[in-house]
Write a protein that holds these residues in place. Structure first.
Motif, PDB file in Angstrom:
ATOM      1  N   GLN A  18       0.646  -1.276   0.169  1.00  0.00           N
ATOM      2  CA  GLN A  18      -0.305  -0.092  -0.519  1.00  0.00           C
ATOM      3  C   GLN A  18       0.389   0.917   0.438  1.00  0.00           C
ATOM      4  N   ARG A  19       2.151   1.179   0.314  1.00  0.00           N
ATOM      5  CA  ARG A  19       2.821   2.441   0.940  1.00  0.00           C
ATOM      6  C   ARG A  19       3.544   2.231  -0.784  1.00  0.00           C
ATOM      7  N   ALA A  20       3.875   1.857  -1.227  1.00  0.00           N
ATOM      8  CA  ALA A  20       4.200   1.532  -2.548  1.00  0.00           C
ATOM      9  C   ALA A  20       3.006   2.368  -3.585  1.00  0.00           C
ATOM     10  N   ALA A  21       1.332   1.629  -3.476  1.00  0.00           N
ATOM     11  CA  ALA A  21       1.079   2.816  -4.069  1.00  0.00           C
ATOM     12  C   ALA A  21       0.448   3.949  -3.453  1.00  0.00           C
ATOM     13  N   LEU A 118       4.307  -1.915  -9.074  1.00  0.00           N
ATOM     14  CA  LEU A 118       4.422  -1.966  -7.866  1.00  0.00           C
ATOM     15  C   LEU A 118       6.241  -2.555  -7.508  1.00  0.00           C
ATOM     16  N   ARG A 119       6.183  -3.812  -7.464  1.00  0.00           N
ATOM     17  CA  ARG A 119       6.713  -4.350  -7.103  1.00  0.00           C
ATOM     18  C   ARG A 119       7.953  -3.884  -7.857  1.00  0.00           C
ATOM     19  N   ALA A 423      -4.236  -2.289  -3.886  1.00  0.00           N
ATOM     20  CA  ALA A 423      -2.189  -2.987  -3.159  1.00  0.00           C
ATOM     21  C   ALA A 423      -2.144  -3.512  -1.964  1.00  0.00           C
ATOM     22  N   GLY A 424      -3.492  -2.613  -0.963  1.00  0.00           N
ATOM     23  CA  GLY A 424      -3.377  -3.373   0.430  1.00  0.00           C
ATOM     24  C   GLY A 424      -4.339  -4.600   0.334  1.00  0.00           C
ATOM     25  N   GLY A 425      -5.113  -4.718  -0.563  1.00  0.00           N
ATOM     26  CA  GLY A 425      -5.520  -5.469  -0.219  1.00  0.00           C
ATOM     27  C   GLY A 425      -7.530  -6.038  -0.148  1.00  0.00           C
ATOM     28  N   SER A 426      -7.455  -4.457  -0.545  1.00  0.00           N
ATOM     29  CA  SER A 426      -8.551  -4.308  -0.032  1.00  0.00           C
ATOM     30  C   SER A 426      -9.470  -3.756  -1.601  1.00  0.00           C
ATOM     31  N   SER A 427     -10.711  -4.198  -1.546  1.00  0.00           N
ATOM     32  CA  SER A 427     -11.624  -3.842  -2.680  1.00  0.00           C
ATOM     33  C   SER A 427     -12.127  -2.528  -2.531  1.00  0.00           C
ATOM     34  N   SER A 428     -12.245  -2.289  -1.263  1.00  0.00           N
ATOM     35  CA  SER A 428     -13.106  -1.128  -1.100  1.00  0.00           C
ATOM     36  C   SER A 428     -12.605   0.560  -2.065  1.00  0.00           C
ATOM     37  N   GLY A 429     -13.606   0.909  -2.402  1.00  0.00           N
ATOM     38  CA  GLY A 429     -12.805   2.503  -3.806  1.00  0.00           C
ATOM     39  C   GLY A 429     -12.547   1.529  -5.063  1.00  0.00           C
ATOM     40  N   ARG A 430     -12.232  -0.096  -5.317  1.00  0.00           N
ATOM     41  CA  ARG A 430     -11.426  -0.328  -6.793  1.00  0.00           C
ATOM     42  C   ARG A 430     -13.003   0.236  -7.944  1.00  0.00           C
ATOM     43  N   THR A 431     -12.087   0.206  -9.206  1.00  0.00           N
ATOM     44  CA  THR A 431     -12.915   0.175 -10.382  1.00  0.00           C
ATOM     45  C   THR A 431     -13.888  -1.064 -10.687  1.00  0.00           C
ATOM     46  N   ASP A 435      -7.869  -4.498 -11.807  1.00  0.00           N
ATOM     47  CA  ASP A 435      -6.789  -4.046 -11.204  1.00  0.00           C
ATOM     48  C   ASP A 435      -5.921  -4.345 -11.015  1.00  0.00           C
ATOM     49  N   LEU A 436      -4.819  -4.870 -10.457  1.00  0.00           N
ATOM     50  CA  LEU A 436      -3.163  -5.385 -10.149  1.00  0.00           C
ATOM     51  C   LEU A 436      -2.974  -5.985 -11.286  1.00  0.00           C
ATOM     52  N   GLN A 437      -3.604  -6.785 -11.872  1.00  0.00           N
ATOM     53  CA  GLN A 437      -3.238  -7.684 -13.258  1.00  0.00           C
ATOM     54  C   GLN A 437      -3.542  -7.343 -14.531  1.00  0.00           C
ATOM     55  N   CYS A 438      -4.090  -6.074 -14.584  1.00  0.00           N
ATOM     56  CA  CYS A 438      -4.724  -4.800 -15.932  1.00  0.00           C
ATOM     57  C   CYS A 438      -2.957  -4.555 -16.287  1.00  0.00           C
TER      58      CYS A 438
END
Length: 450
Positions: A18-21, A118-119, A423-431, A435-438
Motif C-alpha cells: 500500500q505504501r508503494a501505491a 509496484l514490485r 495494493a493493500g488487499g482491500s476491494s473498497s474504492g476499486r474500479t 485490477d493489479l493484473q491489468c
C-alpha cells in the motif's frame, strides 16, 4: 542486491504494498500540479512538436503518447517541479522521483501489469535509498537528484525486467557512475537547471540498463570509487546489508510545497498562529528569529527570483506561512515572489543554527520566535508531520491529491485511490474495470482521462 531482487510480490506485506501505491499517488499528483507551470508547458510543447505517438504516456490530460525517453524525462521534470513529491526520511533521497518516471515509461512499452510496477518500485526504492544511506556528504555539495536519479531509474527497470542479479548489479553500479555534477547551491539560488536533474537521471537510468544488458556496466566497487575515491564521501557499509524495514515505509509525504528541511519552521509558525490568530498576516511582527537544523541553516535566500528559490528559502517559507497561515502551493507561487507582505517579513528573519539537534526522527527541528509590540512568542517543532514518526492523516493526504488532480484530470483521484486500495488487499474504492493484473497502460489511460 541478491536478496532484494529475489523478492516477489507475495513476500511483501499489505502495508508495504500500500505504501508503494501511495508513492505513485504522491508523485503522479505532484506531476499534475505542474501542468500549467510556464516552463513545463514549453518543454512539453517542444516534445509534442517533434514527436507524436509512441509506447509511453505523458502525465497530461488524454495521456498523449510519445517515446519512452520523452515520457520518462518529461514526467520526471513535472513530478519534481513543485516540491510536492514524496521523499525518503532516513537519507537525502527522493526515491519515488528517481525510480518512477523511467519505470512507468518502460512498463508501458513492455506491457507490464500494475502489480509488477509496484514490485519494481518497492525494490528499486530499496536499492537507491540503501545507496543514499551507505554514502553521504557533509557538507552537501552535490544535489542528490543529480547523483541518485540515474541509480533509482536503473534499479527500477532492472527489477521490472527481472535481470539476472549480476546484470542488475552491473546496471545499478554503472548508473552510479552516470550521475551529474549538480551543485546543491543551485537549488538554494533558485537556478532552474536543478529541476532537470531528475529528468536527465531517468534517461541515464534507461541507458545504464540497456548497456548492462549488452555487457557494458559497472563493478561492485564502482559506487565506492564514485562516492568516496572521486567525491570524498563517507561510507556506512551496514546500510547496504541490514535487514531493517522496507525503505518505502520510511518515506515522507508533503502538504507544504517546499523543501522538507523548511517544514518544521512552517509548523512552528502555524503553532504560533494557533495560539494568537491576530498574528496572521504578519503586520505586527518586527523580527523573526529562526533556529534551524543543519540542513535548513544554509537555506537563507532572502530575495528569491524563482519559485524554486522560494521553495529552498527558510525566510520565504516562514514569511509566507505567517501571511497565508500555511505552506501550500499559494505560499510559493509566482505571485508570492513579489508579495510586499512576504518581502517585508523575509527581511525580518534572523537565521541561527539549532544548538542541540537530537537523533532521528527529531533531527530536523526548528524554533521560531516572533517579536511584536506586545513581546515575544516562541515555538519549537522537533519533527514535521508527514514522516513515519508523525504521518499525515489519510484525509489530509487525499484532500491534497484531489486539489492537485481535479482541475485537469478529474478521474485521477478515484483511480489512485483504487490502486492504493487494491495494493493493500482491500476491494473498497476499486474500479469496475481495473485490477493489479491489468496493464500499466490501462492504468495510465484511467489516470489521464480528462
Amino acid at each position: 542486491m541478491r536478496r532484494v531482487v529475489s523478492v516477489e510480490w507475495r513476500d511483501l506485506s499489505d502495508m508495504v504494498r500500500q505504501r508503494a501505491a501511495m508513492i505513485v499517488a504522491d508523485n503522479v499528483s505532484a506531476a499534475f500540479s505542474a501542468l500549467e507551470e510556464p516552463q513545463i508547458e514549453k518543454a512539453r510543447n517542444a516534445v509534442l512538436a517533434r514527436e507524436q505517438g509512441g509506447p509511453a504516456s505523458l502525465l497530461v490530460p488524454h495521456g498523449k503518447r510519445v517515446s519512452v525517453h520523452a515520457a520518462a524525462t518529461q514526467n520526471a521534470l513535472a513530478m519534481g517541479w513543485n516540491e510536492l513529491d514524496e521523499g525518503y526520511r532516513k537519507a537525502v533521497c527522493h526515491g519515488g522521483l528517481y525510480v518512477l518516471p523511467a519505470l512507468m515509461a518502460v512498463a508501458e512499452q513492455e506491457g507490464a501489469v500494475a502489480q509488477d510496477v509496484l514490485r519494481a518500485l518497492t525494490l528499486g526504492y530499496e536499492l537507491v535509498t540503501r545507496i543514499a544511506r551507505a554514502w553521504s556528504f557533509v557538507p552537501m555539495r552535490i544535489h542528490p537528484h543529480a547523483l541518485l536519479a540515474p541509480v533509482g531509474a536503473a534499479a527500477g527497470i532492472a527489477i521490472l525486467r527481472r535481470l539476472p542479479v549480476d546484470e542488475a548489479l552491473s546496471a545499478v553500479a554503472g548508473a552510479c557512475a552516470m550521475g551529474m555534477a549538480g551543485p546543491f547551491n543551485q537549488a538554494l539560488q533558485g537556478v532552474l537547471v536543478r529541476n532537470t536533474w531528475a529528468a536527465q537521471g531517468a534517461a541515464m537510468g534507461i541507458l545504464a540498463v540497456e548497456q548492462a544488458q549488452a555487457g557494458i556496466g559497472g563493478w561492485a566497487s564502482t559506487p565506492y570509487d564514485v562516492y568516496v575515491t572521486a567525491l570524498g564521501g563517507s561510507t556506512n557499509v551496514p546500510a547496504l546489508t541490514d535487514e531493517d524495514e522496507w525503505a518505502v515505509a520510511s518515506g515522507y509525504q508533503k502538504i507544504n510545497a517546499c523543501c522538507q528541511y523548511a517544514h518544521s519552521a512552517i509548523e512552528a509558525v502555524q503553532a504560533l498562529l494557533s495560539r494568537d490568530a491576530s498574528l496572521l498576516g504578519g503586520e505586527q511582527v518586527s523580527e523573526i528569529r529562526v533556529h534551524a537544523h543543519p540542513l535548513a541553516y544554509p537555506l537563507d535566500n532572502r530575495s528569491p527570483s524563482t519559485t524554486l528559490g522560494a521553495k529552498f528559502s527558510v525566510p520565504h517559507a516562514v514569511a509566507a506561512a505567517l501571511v497565508h497561515g500555511h505552506g501550500g502551493a499559494k505560499a510559493f507561487d509566482n505571485a508570492s515572489l513579489s508579495d510586499p507582505r512576504i518581502a517585508r517579513l523575509r527581511n525580518k528573519v534572523v537565521l541561527e543554527p539549532f544548538a542541540d539537534v537530537r537523533d532521528w526522527p527529531q533531527d530536523r527541528p526548528a524554533t521560531v520566535t516572533l517579536t511584536t509590540p506586545d513581546g515575544q512568542m516562541t515555538e519549537t517543532c522537533w519533527s514535521a508531520r508527514g514522516g513515519p514518526d508523525l504521518p499525515l492523516a489519510s484525509q489530509d493526504v487525499w484532500d491534497k491529491i484531489r486539489s492537485l488532480c481535479d482541475r485537469h484530470t478529474p478521474h485521477a483521484m478515484s483511480t489512485l485511490q483504487a490502486l492504493v486500495s487494491l495494493a493493500g488487499g482491500s476491494s473498497s474504492g476499486r474500479t469496475e474495470t481495473l485490477d493489479l493484473q491489468c496493464s500499466w497502460s490501462d492504468w495510465m489511460q484511467a489516470l489521464t482521462a480528462a
